[in-house]
Design a protein around this motif. Structure first.
Motif, PDB file in Angstrom:
ATOM      1  N   ARG A  34       0.816  -1.209   0.000  1.00 38.54           N
ATOM      2  CA  ARG A  34       0.000   0.000   0.000  1.00 38.54           C
ATOM      3  C   ARG A  34       0.855   1.266   0.000  1.00 38.54           C
ATOM      4  O   ARG A  34       0.558   2.214  -0.722  1.00 38.54           O
ATOM      5  CB  ARG A  34      -0.939  -0.005   1.212  1.00 38.54           C
ATOM      6  CG  ARG A  34      -1.905  -1.196   1.162  1.00 38.54           C
ATOM      7  CD  ARG A  34      -2.740  -1.324   2.400  1.00 38.54           C
ATOM      8  NE  ARG A  34      -3.520  -2.558   2.372  1.00 38.54           N
ATOM      9  CZ  ARG A  34      -4.764  -2.677   1.915  1.00 38.54           C
ATOM     10  NH1 ARG A  34      -5.382  -1.615   1.421  1.00 38.54           N
ATOM     11  NH2 ARG A  34      -5.396  -3.839   1.938  1.00 38.54           N
ATOM     12  N   GLN A  35       1.925   1.289   0.806  1.00 44.11           N
ATOM     13  CA  GLN A  35       2.839   2.434   0.827  1.00 44.11           C
ATOM     14  C   GLN A  35       4.286   1.933   0.887  1.00 44.11           C
ATOM     15  O   GLN A  35       4.962   2.067   1.897  1.00 44.11           O
ATOM     16  CB  GLN A  35       2.539   3.352   2.014  1.00 44.11           C
ATOM     17  CG  GLN A  35       1.191   4.046   1.922  1.00 44.11           C
ATOM     18  CD  GLN A  35       1.021   5.130   2.969  1.00 44.11           C
ATOM     19  OE1 GLN A  35       1.991   5.672   3.499  1.00 44.11           O
ATOM     20  NE2 GLN A  35      -0.204   5.455   3.271  1.00 44.11           N
ATOM     21  N   PRO A  36       4.767   1.343  -0.193  1.00 43.16           N
ATOM     22  CA  PRO A  36       6.131   0.796  -0.201  1.00 43.16           C
ATOM     23  C   PRO A  36       7.181   1.905  -0.215  1.00 43.16           C
ATOM     24  O   PRO A  36       6.995   2.945  -0.851  1.00 43.16           O
ATOM     25  CB  PRO A  36       6.163  -0.010  -1.499  1.00 43.16           C
ATOM     26  CG  PRO A  36       5.165   0.673  -2.385  1.00 43.16           C
ATOM     27  CD  PRO A  36       4.071   1.154  -1.484  1.00 43.16           C
ATOM     28  N   VAL A  37       8.296   1.666   0.484  1.00 45.93           N
ATOM     29  CA  VAL A  37       9.346   2.687   0.539  1.00 45.93           C
ATOM     30  C   VAL A  37      10.739   2.119   0.305  1.00 45.93           C
ATOM     31  O   VAL A  37      11.679   2.871   0.032  1.00 45.93           O
ATOM     32  CB  VAL A  37       9.332   3.439   1.895  1.00 45.93           C
ATOM     33  CG1 VAL A  37       8.001   4.130   2.115  1.00 45.93           C
ATOM     34  CG2 VAL A  37       9.644   2.486   3.045  1.00 45.93           C
ATOM     35  N   ILE A  38      10.917   0.807   0.407  1.00 50.91           N
ATOM     36  CA  ILE A  38      12.269   0.239   0.382  1.00 50.91           C
ATOM     37  C   ILE A  38      12.955   0.450  -0.959  1.00 50.91           C
ATOM     38  O   ILE A  38      14.146   0.755  -1.022  1.00 50.91           O
ATOM     39  CB  ILE A  38      12.219  -1.252   0.762  1.00 50.91           C
ATOM     40  CG1 ILE A  38      11.891  -1.380   2.259  1.00 50.91           C
ATOM     41  CG2 ILE A  38      13.541  -1.948   0.451  1.00 50.91           C
ATOM     42  CD1 ILE A  38      11.679  -2.784   2.737  1.00 50.91           C
ATOM     43  N   ALA A  39      12.223   0.306  -2.056  1.00 52.97           N
ATOM     44  CA  ALA A  39      12.822   0.533  -3.375  1.00 52.97           C
ATOM     45  C   ALA A  39      13.361   1.948  -3.490  1.00 52.97           C
ATOM     46  O   ALA A  39      14.444   2.172  -4.051  1.00 52.97           O
ATOM     47  CB  ALA A  39      11.784   0.259  -4.468  1.00 52.97           C
ATOM     48  N   ARG A  40      12.621   2.904  -2.956  1.00 59.44           N
ATOM     49  CA  ARG A  40      13.082   4.294  -2.999  1.00 59.44           C
ATOM     50  C   ARG A  40      14.313   4.499  -2.130  1.00 59.44           C
ATOM     51  O   ARG A  40      15.240   5.234  -2.504  1.00 59.44           O
ATOM     52  CB  ARG A  40      11.952   5.216  -2.531  1.00 59.44           C
ATOM     53  CG  ARG A  40      12.306   6.707  -2.614  1.00 59.44           C
ATOM     54  CD  ARG A  40      11.122   7.593  -2.310  1.00 59.44           C
ATOM     55  NE  ARG A  40      10.722   7.525  -0.911  1.00 59.44           N
ATOM     56  CZ  ARG A  40       9.588   7.013  -0.490  1.00 59.44           C
ATOM     57  NH1 ARG A  40       8.726   6.498  -1.353  1.00 59.44           N
ATOM     58  NH2 ARG A  40       9.290   7.001   0.794  1.00 59.44           N
ATOM     59  N   PHE A  82       7.208  -1.222  -5.979  1.00 54.59           N
ATOM     60  CA  PHE A  82       7.469   0.145  -6.437  1.00 54.59           C
ATOM     61  C   PHE A  82       6.272   1.078  -6.303  1.00 54.59           C
ATOM     62  O   PHE A  82       6.436   2.290  -6.280  1.00 54.59           O
ATOM     63  CB  PHE A  82       7.932   0.118  -7.894  1.00 54.59           C
ATOM     64  CG  PHE A  82       9.291  -0.498  -8.075  1.00 54.59           C
ATOM     65  CD1 PHE A  82      10.441   0.244  -7.878  1.00 54.59           C
ATOM     66  CD2 PHE A  82       9.422  -1.827  -8.431  1.00 54.59           C
ATOM     67  CE1 PHE A  82      11.696  -0.322  -8.037  1.00 54.59           C
ATOM     68  CE2 PHE A  82      10.664  -2.411  -8.600  1.00 54.59           C
ATOM     69  CZ  PHE A  82      11.809  -1.650  -8.409  1.00 54.59           C
ATOM     70  N   ARG A  83       5.071   0.524  -6.240  1.00 51.31           N
ATOM     71  CA  ARG A  83       3.879   1.375  -6.163  1.00 51.31           C
ATOM     72  C   ARG A  83       2.784   0.620  -5.424  1.00 51.31           C
ATOM     73  O   ARG A  83       2.859  -0.589  -5.228  1.00 51.31           O
ATOM     74  CB  ARG A  83       3.394   1.738  -7.563  1.00 51.31           C
ATOM     75  CG  ARG A  83       3.040   0.532  -8.430  1.00 51.31           C
ATOM     76  CD  ARG A  83       2.567   0.952  -9.806  1.00 51.31           C
ATOM     77  NE  ARG A  83       2.283  -0.190 -10.665  1.00 51.31           N
ATOM     78  CZ  ARG A  83       1.144  -0.877 -10.660  1.00 51.31           C
ATOM     79  NH1 ARG A  83       0.167  -0.528  -9.815  1.00 51.31           N
ATOM     80  NH2 ARG A  83       0.960  -1.906 -11.468  1.00 51.31           N
ATOM     81  N   ALA A  84       1.763   1.360  -5.018  1.00 49.46           N
ATOM     82  CA  ALA A  84       0.620   0.727  -4.359  1.00 49.46           C
ATOM     83  C   ALA A  84      -0.066  -0.222  -5.334  1.00 49.46           C
ATOM     84  O   ALA A  84      -0.255   0.100  -6.505  1.00 49.46           O
ATOM     85  CB  ALA A  84      -0.357   1.794  -3.875  1.00 49.46           C
ATOM     86  N   GLU A  85      -0.420  -1.407  -4.843  1.00 50.81           N
ATOM     87  CA  GLU A  85      -1.027  -2.425  -5.680  1.00 50.81           C
ATOM     88  C   GLU A  85      -2.515  -2.573  -5.361  1.00 50.81           C
ATOM     89  O   GLU A  85      -2.958  -2.307  -4.241  1.00 50.81           O
ATOM     90  CB  GLU A  85      -0.330  -3.774  -5.467  1.00 50.81           C
ATOM     91  CG  GLU A  85       1.151  -3.780  -5.814  1.00 50.81           C
ATOM     92  CD  GLU A  85       1.402  -3.746  -7.310  1.00 50.81           C
ATOM     93  OE1 GLU A  85       0.429  -3.777  -8.091  1.00 50.81           O
ATOM     94  OE2 GLU A  85       2.582  -3.699  -7.710  1.00 50.81           O
ATOM     95  N   SER A  86      -3.271  -3.009  -6.338  1.00 50.81           N
ATOM     96  CA  SER A  86      -4.683  -3.269  -6.128  1.00 50.81           C
ATOM     97  C   SER A  86      -4.878  -4.631  -5.465  1.00 50.81           C
ATOM     98  O   SER A  86      -4.082  -5.549  -5.661  1.00 50.81           O
ATOM     99  CB  SER A  86      -5.429  -3.238  -7.468  1.00 50.81           C
ATOM    100  OG  SER A  86      -4.897  -4.206  -8.364  1.00 50.81           O
ATOM    101  N   SER A  87      -5.899  -4.764  -4.638  1.00 53.13           N
ATOM    102  CA  SER A  87      -6.265  -6.007  -3.942  1.00 53.13           C
ATOM    103  C   SER A  87      -5.069  -6.629  -3.220  1.00 53.13           C
ATOM    104  O   SER A  87      -4.771  -7.820  -3.387  1.00 53.13           O
ATOM    105  CB  SER A  87      -6.851  -7.015  -4.931  1.00 53.13           C
ATOM    106  OG  SER A  87      -7.954  -6.479  -5.622  1.00 53.13           O
ATOM    107  N   PRO A  88      -4.360  -5.871  -2.390  1.00 50.21           N
ATOM    108  CA  PRO A  88      -3.135  -6.399  -1.771  1.00 50.21           C
ATOM    109  C   PRO A  88      -3.377  -7.577  -0.831  1.00 50.21           C
ATOM    110  O   PRO A  88      -2.574  -8.519  -0.810  1.00 50.21           O
ATOM    111  CB  PRO A  88      -2.563  -5.196  -1.017  1.00 50.21           C
ATOM    112  CG  PRO A  88      -3.716  -4.282  -0.827  1.00 50.21           C
ATOM    113  CD  PRO A  88      -4.604  -4.474  -2.010  1.00 50.21           C
ATOM    114  N   THR A  89      -4.465  -7.548  -0.045  1.00 49.73           N
ATOM    115  CA  THR A  89      -4.706  -8.655   0.884  1.00 49.73           C
ATOM    116  C   THR A  89      -4.944  -9.954   0.130  1.00 49.73           C
ATOM    117  O   THR A  89      -4.401 -11.012   0.488  1.00 49.73           O
ATOM    118  CB  THR A  89      -5.910  -8.342   1.785  1.00 49.73           C
ATOM    119  OG1 THR A  89      -5.685  -7.113   2.487  1.00 49.73           O
ATOM    120  CG2 THR A  89      -6.120  -9.454   2.805  1.00 49.73           C
TER     121      THR A  89
END
Length: 210
Positions: A34-40, A82-89
């Motif tokens: 939902r809010q990934p940061v590690i790639a950045r 890299f970005r927020a994904e749809s239907s993550p759960t």
């Protein structure tokens, strides 16, 4: 962590780098869809590296991790988002068990950065598959009642809690005091005057391995 902005990704990153320097074959997985940061944080290029979503959609297929040097001789492997994904759960529920089974054949330690527990159900999909969880609590912002609820939810799902990592530690700021039993099933929290030790325990052994 119970909520956003408590420093969980920084703790995951630091744990992964520490295990790497200790000569463990280490994989860091950004499972916060939902809010990934590690790639950045590592300046990874989304055109060069396979994403976690790709692994989850084809967990039986070959995978390729990104390689990041933590010093001149040692390398940390990363599976980025890299970005927020749809239907993550749903994505994690369907693909994560088989993906983890594939990764653990190649690594001594797997550190997984997941979404805040109280906000969404993603982490409760991932955490029961792991050896244990390190909770992250901000001394400035974490509400003791929220931390208590987090511990209770993990306990109800059979998740082992290694300990609590304190973040945003300031000498002059008021610090909460947290206590929970060895099984992580019961926790008490209250505002307290500054003291040398406020969170127990503060260390974890082999934090991300199954």
């Amino acid at each position: 962590s119970p909520s956003q902005s408590e420093g969980k990704s920084s703790v995951a990153l630091s744990l992964a780098e520490s295990f790497t320097r200790a000569n463990y074959r280490t994989l860091l997985v950004d499972a916060d869809l939902r809010q990934p940061v590690i790639a950045r944080e590592y300046n990874l290029d989304n055109k060069r590296h396979m994403t976690l979503r790709t692994h989850l959609e084809n967990p039986q297929g070959p995978y390729e991790a990104a390689h990041v040097g933590v010093n001149l001789t040692q390398t940390l492997d990363i599976i980025p988002t890299f970005r927020a994904e749809s239907s993550p759960t749903e994505l994690l529920s369907n693909g994560f068990p088989d993906s983890l089974a594939s990764w653990e054949k190649d690594y001594d330690v797997i550190v997984i950065d997941s979404a805040p527990l109280l906000d969404v159900a993603d982490t409760l999909t991932v955490a029961p598959l792991c050896t244990g969880t390190v909770l992250v609590a901000s001394l400035e912002n974490t509400d003791p009642q929220q931390l208590e609820e987090t511990v209770e939810r993990l306990g109800r799902n059979g998740v082992r809690i290694f300990g609590i990592a304190a973040t945003f530690v300031g000498r002059s700021s008021p610090r909460p005091s947290y206590r929970y039993n060895r099984d992580g099933a019961e926790l008490e929290g209250e505002r307290a005057r500054p003291a040398p030790t406020q969170l127990q325990p503060t260390t974890a052994n082999r934090g991300g391995r199954r």
